[in-house]
Write a protein that holds these residues in place. Structure first.
Motif, mmCIF file in Angstrom:
data_model
loop_
_atom_site.group_PDB
_atom_site.id
_atom_site.type_symbol
_atom_site.label_atom_id
_atom_site.label_comp_id
_atom_site.label_asym_id
_atom_site.label_seq_id
_atom_site.Cartn_x
_atom_site.Cartn_y
_atom_site.Cartn_z
ATOM 1 N N PHE A 276 -8.552 -0.325 -3.193
ATOM 2 C CA PHE A 276 -9.991 -0.423 -3.053
ATOM 3 C C PHE A 276 -10.289 -1.748 -2.370
ATOM 4 C CE2 PHE A 276 -9.265 2.397 -6.583
ATOM 5 C CZ PHE A 276 -10.186 3.408 -6.381
ATOM 6 N N ALA A 277 -11.194 -1.724 -1.424
ATOM 7 C CA ALA A 277 -11.549 -2.946 -0.715
ATOM 8 C C ALA A 277 -13.056 -3.129 -0.750
ATOM 9 C CB ALA A 277 -11.070 -2.885 0.724
ATOM 10 N N VAL A 278 -13.472 -4.338 -0.996
ATOM 11 C CA VAL A 278 -14.889 -4.697 -0.900
ATOM 12 C C VAL A 278 -15.006 -5.576 0.333
ATOM 13 C CG1 VAL A 278 -16.798 -5.911 -1.986
ATOM 14 C CG2 VAL A 278 -15.202 -4.587 -3.388
ATOM 15 N N ILE A 279 -15.780 -5.115 1.286
ATOM 16 C CA ILE A 279 -15.935 -5.843 2.544
ATOM 17 C C ILE A 279 -17.285 -6.555 2.521
ATOM 18 C CG2 ILE A 279 -15.888 -5.669 5.051
ATOM 19 C CD1 ILE A 279 -13.341 -4.593 3.533
ATOM 20 N N PRO A 280 -17.294 -7.892 2.571
ATOM 21 C CA PRO A 280 -18.562 -8.632 2.577
ATOM 22 C C PRO A 280 -19.395 -8.284 3.812
ATOM 23 C CG PRO A 280 -16.713 -10.108 2.132
ATOM 24 C CD PRO A 280 -16.140 -8.786 2.562
ATOM 25 N N ALA A 281 -20.697 -8.337 3.676
ATOM 26 C CA ALA A 281 -21.608 -8.049 4.792
ATOM 27 C C ALA A 281 -21.267 -8.929 5.988
ATOM 28 C CB ALA A 281 -23.046 -8.280 4.362
ATOM 29 N N GLY A 282 -21.223 -8.313 7.163
ATOM 30 C CA GLY A 282 -20.965 -9.042 8.387
ATOM 31 C C GLY A 282 -19.502 -9.310 8.684
ATOM 32 N N LYS A 283 -18.599 -8.849 7.829
ATOM 33 C CA LYS A 283 -17.166 -9.099 8.018
ATOM 34 C C LYS A 283 -16.455 -7.836 8.495
ATOM 35 C CE LYS A 283 -17.416 -13.289 6.526
ATOM 36 N NZ LYS A 283 -17.226 -14.427 7.386
ATOM 37 N N GLU A 284 -15.300 -8.020 9.125
ATOM 38 C CA GLU A 284 -14.476 -6.888 9.541
ATOM 39 C C GLU A 284 -13.543 -6.494 8.407
ATOM 40 O OE1 GLU A 284 -12.546 -7.096 13.301
ATOM 41 O OE2 GLU A 284 -14.226 -8.140 14.222
ATOM 42 N N SER A 285 -13.212 -5.211 8.356
ATOM 43 C CA SER A 285 -12.336 -4.752 7.273
ATOM 44 C C SER A 285 -10.869 -4.880 7.639
ATOM 45 C CB SER A 285 -12.673 -3.310 6.919
ATOM 46 O OG SER A 285 -12.513 -2.478 8.054
ATOM 47 N N PHE A 286 -10.449 -4.232 8.706
ATOM 48 C CA PHE A 286 -9.038 -4.197 9.059
ATOM 49 C C PHE A 286 -8.885 -4.368 10.566
ATOM 50 C CE2 PHE A 286 -9.888 -1.120 5.640
ATOM 51 C CZ PHE A 286 -9.212 -1.740 4.608
ATOM 52 N N VAL A 287 -7.801 -4.927 10.974
ATOM 53 C CA VAL A 287 -7.459 -4.989 12.386
ATOM 54 C C VAL A 287 -7.085 -3.579 12.821
ATOM 55 C CG1 VAL A 287 -5.816 -5.950 14.040
ATOM 56 C CG2 VAL A 287 -6.651 -7.350 12.162
ATOM 57 N N TYR A 288 -7.479 -3.189 14.034
ATOM 58 C CA TYR A 288 -7.157 -1.857 14.533
ATOM 59 C C TYR A 288 -5.647 -1.637 14.458
ATOM 60 C CZ TYR A 288 -7.122 2.280 17.456
ATOM 61 O OH TYR A 288 -6.946 3.561 17.915
ATOM 62 N N HIS A 289 -5.245 -0.504 13.894
ATOM 63 C CA HIS A 289 -3.831 -0.219 13.722
ATOM 64 C C HIS A 289 -3.613 1.278 13.583
ATOM 65 C CE1 HIS A 289 -5.469 -0.227 9.647
ATOM 66 N NE2 HIS A 289 -4.437 0.514 9.304
ATOM 67 N N SER A 290 -2.363 1.675 13.579
ATOM 68 C CA SER A 290 -2.010 3.078 13.346
ATOM 69 C C SER A 290 -0.819 3.124 12.393
ATOM 70 C CB SER A 290 -1.680 3.788 14.661
ATOM 71 O OG SER A 290 -0.551 3.191 15.257
ATOM 72 N N HIS A 291 -0.577 4.305 11.860
ATOM 73 C CA HIS A 291 0.525 4.491 10.915
ATOM 74 C C HIS A 291 1.476 5.558 11.437
ATOM 75 C CE1 HIS A 291 -1.392 2.220 7.643
ATOM 76 N NE2 HIS A 291 -2.519 2.700 8.115
ATOM 77 N N HIS A 292 2.740 5.379 11.176
ATOM 78 C CA HIS A 292 3.742 6.393 11.488
ATOM 79 C C HIS A 292 4.188 7.003 10.155
ATOM 80 C CE1 HIS A 292 6.876 8.412 13.682
ATOM 81 N NE2 HIS A 292 7.760 8.011 12.781
ATOM 82 N N CYS A 293 3.974 8.277 9.993
ATOM 83 C CA CYS A 293 4.380 9.008 8.777
ATOM 84 C C CYS A 293 3.541 8.617 7.560
ATOM 85 C CB CYS A 293 5.860 8.797 8.475
ATOM 86 S SG CYS A 293 6.938 9.430 9.758
ATOM 87 N N GLU A 294 2.336 8.121 7.756
ATOM 88 C CA GLU A 294 1.439 7.802 6.644
ATOM 89 C C GLU A 294 0.019 8.208 7.030
ATOM 90 O OE1 GLU A 294 2.861 3.921 4.315
ATOM 91 O OE2 GLU A 294 2.189 3.526 6.350
ATOM 92 N N GLU A 295 -0.822 8.356 6.047
ATOM 93 C CA GLU A 295 -2.228 8.632 6.276
ATOM 94 C C GLU A 295 -3.062 7.531 5.650
ATOM 95 O OE1 GLU A 295 -3.602 12.548 5.322
ATOM 96 O OE2 GLU A 295 -1.646 13.414 5.742
ATOM 97 N N GLU A 296 -4.225 7.311 6.200
ATOM 98 C CA GLU A 296 -5.162 6.346 5.630
ATOM 99 C C GLU A 296 -6.520 7.024 5.539
ATOM 100 O OE1 GLU A 296 -6.877 1.869 6.483
ATOM 101 O OE2 GLU A 296 -5.170 2.612 7.601
#
Length: 53
Positions: free
Chosen positions: A6-26
């Motif tokens: 679980f992630a709480v993202i503060p207002a005005g902030k980015e959550s994650f850097v753009y990325h991809s997964h091999h053999c996983e789901e998000e």
């Protein structure tokens, strides 16, 4: 094995850097607030109840 994060993202902030997964789901489910999801070159407004996989 099941991982739950679980992630709480503060207002005005980015959550994650753009990325991809091999053999996983998000999955992301918005519980509260609103945000802009940048997927490839498109932007989507997301709100509580929205689900992204």
């Amino acid at each position: 094995m099941i991982y739950r994060n679980f992630a709480v993202i503060p207002a005005g902030k980015e959550s994650f850097v753009y990325h991809s997964h091999h053999c996983e789901e998000e999955w992301i489910y918005i519980l509260s607030g609103q945000a802009i999801a940048e997927i490839d070159v498109e932007e989507f407004e997301v709100f509580p109840g929205n689900f992204m996989a």
